[in-house]
Design an enzyme around this catalytic site. Structure first.
Site, PDB file in Angstrom:
ATOM      1  N   GLU A   4      10.866  -8.927  -0.806  1.00  0.00           N
ATOM      2  CA  GLU A   4      10.237 -10.234  -1.022  1.00  0.00           C
ATOM      3  C   GLU A   4       8.730 -10.045  -0.993  1.00  0.00           C
ATOM      4  OE1 GLU A   4      11.534 -13.664   1.426  1.00  0.00           O
ATOM      5  OE2 GLU A   4      12.852 -12.191   2.395  1.00  0.00           O
ATOM      6  N   GLU A  40      -0.646   1.806  -6.301  1.00  0.00           N
ATOM      7  CA  GLU A  40       0.412   1.299  -5.418  1.00  0.00           C
ATOM      8  C   GLU A  40       0.673  -0.190  -5.633  1.00  0.00           C
ATOM      9  OE1 GLU A  40       2.557   2.622  -3.339  1.00  0.00           O
ATOM     10  OE2 GLU A  40       1.843   4.680  -3.227  1.00  0.00           O
ATOM     11  N   GLY A  60       0.816  -1.209   0.000  1.00  0.00           N
ATOM     12  CA  GLY A  60       0.000   0.000   0.000  1.00  0.00           C
ATOM     13  C   GLY A  60       0.843   1.249   0.000  1.00  0.00           C
ATOM     14  N   GLU A  96       4.254  -1.514  -6.842  1.00  0.00           N
ATOM     15  CA  GLU A  96       5.058  -2.299  -5.909  1.00  0.00           C
ATOM     16  C   GLU A  96       5.137  -3.777  -6.244  1.00  0.00           C
ATOM     17  OE1 GLU A  96       4.383  -1.628  -1.766  1.00  0.00           O
ATOM     18  OE2 GLU A  96       4.010   0.510  -2.064  1.00  0.00           O
ATOM     19  N   SER A 117      -5.789   5.534  13.065  1.00  0.00           N
ATOM     20  CA  SER A 117      -4.814   4.901  13.947  1.00  0.00           C
ATOM     21  C   SER A 117      -3.613   5.795  14.167  1.00  0.00           C
ATOM     22  CB  SER A 117      -4.351   3.571  13.331  1.00  0.00           C
ATOM     23  OG  SER A 117      -3.308   3.024  14.090  1.00  0.00           O
TER      24      SER A 117
END
Length: 131
Positions: free
Chosen positions: A103, A52, A36, A56, A71
């Site tokens: 990874e 994203e 993300g 990624e 949060s």
């Protein structure tokens, strides 16, 4: 209150295994996390997560909003984040950008228990898998 925005992807396969990536930099470097990032320009959270995931992982993600929450418990700077979690499947060939993630792998819930997972993502994954 001003929030920082971030979108996260709960990508699962036909066996309900969850895709996590090992972070190559920044907060949580070396830990496993949901893929993300932050919206850019005028992107909404859904547009941001599609971009994203592609950047990624090389995967095409079909997101569905799972939940949103605010949060501040996992940020060392004390910033407060509004996090949008999207779930769905992804297609394509996994192709990582090593500067982002070193990874990536699909994990069962049992396998997740033994990993070092960043940002409280294990809690969100467990909540998702209970549905």
């Amino acid at each position: 209150m001003t929030y920082k925005e971030v979108s996260r992807a709960i990508i699962y396969d036909d066996n309900r295994r969850i895709l996590l990536a090992k972070r190559g930099r920044g907060n949580g470097q070396g830990q496993w996390a949901l893929i993300g990032g932050k919206p850019e320009n005028e992107e909404n959270p859904s547009e941001a997560i599609i971009r994203e995931v592609l950047e990624e992982s090389g995967l095409i993600f079909a997101p569905k909003l799972f939940k949103e929450e605010v949060s501040d418990t996992h940020d060392p700077r004390g910033d407060t984040w509004r996090v949008a979690y999207f779930s769905g499947k992804a297609t394509g060939k996994l192709s990582l950008r090593p500067e982002e993630n070193t990874e990536a792998k699909f994990f069962t819930l049992n396998e997740l228990e033994s990993l070092d997972i960043a940002f409280g993502h294990l809690r969100i994954i467990k909540e998702f898998l209970e549905i």
